[in-house]
Design a protein around this motif. Structure first.
Motif, PDB file in Angstrom:
ATOM      1  N   ALA B   7      20.529-100.136 -53.406  1.00 52.16           N
ATOM      2  CA  ALA B   7      20.184-100.415 -54.812  1.00 52.16           C
ATOM      3  C   ALA B   7      18.718-100.855 -54.923  1.00 52.16           C
ATOM      4  CB  ALA B   7      21.175-101.416 -55.411  1.00 52.16           C
ATOM      5  N   ARG B  52      19.929-113.638 -55.237  1.00 47.32           N
ATOM      6  CA  ARG B  52      20.246-112.256 -55.631  1.00 47.32           C
ATOM      7  C   ARG B  52      20.373-111.343 -54.423  1.00 47.32           C
ATOM      8  NH1 ARG B  52      16.215-109.864 -59.265  1.00 47.32           N
ATOM      9  NH2 ARG B  52      17.885-108.664 -60.218  1.00 47.32           N
ATOM     10  N   PHE B  77      21.551-106.117 -49.638  1.00 49.83           N
ATOM     11  CA  PHE B  77      21.770-105.508 -50.955  1.00 49.83           C
ATOM     12  C   PHE B  77      21.947-106.574 -52.029  1.00 49.83           C
ATOM     13  CE2 PHE B  77      25.617-105.138 -48.190  1.00 49.83           C
ATOM     14  CZ  PHE B  77      26.457-106.059 -48.804  1.00 49.83           C
ATOM     15  N   PRO B  79      24.031-108.418 -55.302  1.00 51.87           N
ATOM     16  CA  PRO B  79      25.448-108.606 -55.583  1.00 51.87           C
ATOM     17  C   PRO B  79      26.056-107.292 -56.097  1.00 51.87           C
ATOM     18  CG  PRO B  79      24.199-110.459 -56.414  1.00 51.87           C
ATOM     19  CD  PRO B  79      23.197-109.437 -55.941  1.00 51.87           C
ATOM     20  N   VAL B  80      27.271-107.000 -55.660  1.00 51.98           N
ATOM     21  CA  VAL B  80      27.858-105.695 -55.952  1.00 51.98           C
ATOM     22  C   VAL B  80      28.290-105.591 -57.418  1.00 51.98           C
ATOM     23  CG1 VAL B  80      28.579-105.441 -53.563  1.00 51.98           C
ATOM     24  CG2 VAL B  80      30.206-106.345 -55.253  1.00 51.98           C
ATOM     25  N   THR B  81      28.309-104.373 -57.942  1.00 52.98           N
ATOM     26  CA  THR B  81      28.638-104.152 -59.360  1.00 52.98           C
ATOM     27  C   THR B  81      29.532-102.933 -59.553  1.00 52.98           C
ATOM     28  OG1 THR B  81      26.572-102.893 -59.618  1.00 52.98           O
ATOM     29  CG2 THR B  81      26.487-105.220 -60.193  1.00 52.98           C
ATOM     30  N   GLY B  82      30.483-102.739 -58.626  1.00 51.02           N
ATOM     31  CA  GLY B  82      31.402-101.606 -58.777  1.00 51.02           C
ATOM     32  C   GLY B  82      32.542-101.915 -59.718  1.00 51.02           C
TER      33      GLY B  82
END
Lengths: 148, 83
Positions: B7, B52, B77, B79-82
């Motif tokens: 990302a 972050r 990476f 923080p995940v946003t799936g």
């Protein structure tokens, strides 16, 4: 056994639910996540970490199986470029009773949102683009399951 | 040791992955981020806000105190946003 798939292609929600209904568990609950078209969104691109994604999803599925008596389940998460209305994710759970099916389904999507290595990049009709920021409410929803 | 980025961390550093050898004394994830952030301006910019940044060591989510000795792949990476 919860089956996990990570794929670029679309999936057939009806066929996936029918396969779980055929297990004879008595209850099937599901959640489908779609690309929202609000705010001038043109498309969304989902990036993921291939070496880790299936491992992370399998770990979350194993935790659901430890917590609830399940007859089966399916988790499908897409990656790549998706336009408004496109399916992103399916979580579907079969169990003997509705409480286990509904709770396991909610747990899986809440944990997946904060533990599976996916990132969304949004493109807008005015040409702007940005990476989606993680939401505090998602962390809180996932953390609530840690305490149960 | 293989480093992989995702990302906006990937975009800011400017490469998908790179092979790097942390110097002696870099034992934990926190040590590794301090060292990596000092390599050049791209790494420094990507890693400046630790709140972050998330790290996985050999495909498992790691904390600041997680040891990195013996690891094959370090992933960095947002923080995940799936989902």
């Amino acid at each position: 056994m919860i089956r996990v798939r990570v794929q670029r292609e679309d999936f057939d929600s009806g066929a996936e639910l029918a396969a779980l209904e055929a297990l004879g568990g008595g209850a099937v609950a599901s959640f489908t996540g779609l690309v929202r078209g609000d705010g001038g969104l043109k498309a969304m691109t989902l990036e993921h970490y291939p070496a880790m994604t299936e491992k992370a999803l399998a770990g979350i599925a194993a935790e659901a199986e430890r917590r609830w008596p399940l007859a089966g389940g399916t988790v499908i998460h897409r990656f790549g470029r998706l336009e408004p209305g496109a399916r992103i994710v399916l979580v579907a759970i079969a169990s003997a009773h509705r409480a286990a099916a509904l709770e396991a389904c909610a747990f899986l999507i809440d944990w997946l949102k904060v533990k599976a290595p996916f990132w969304k990049r949004e493109e807008f009709t005015d040409g702007a683009a940005r990476w989606v920021e993680a939401r505090r409410e998602d962390d809180a929803a996932a953390a609530a399951w840690e305490r149960r | 040791m293989k480093f992989v980025y995702f990302a906006w961390v990937r975009e800011t550093i400017g490469v998908d992955e790179e092979a790097l050898t942390p110097p002696a004394g870099v034992n934990t994830v926190a040590d590794m981020l301090d060292w990596l952030g000092g390599l050049d301006s791209g790494h420094g910019e990507a890693l400046k806000d630790r709140a972050r940044i998330r790290v996985a060591v050999d495909q498992a989510i790691a904390g600041p105190e997680t040891p990195i000795g013996g690891a094959t792949e370090i992933a960095i990476f947002p923080p995940v946003t799936g989902g």
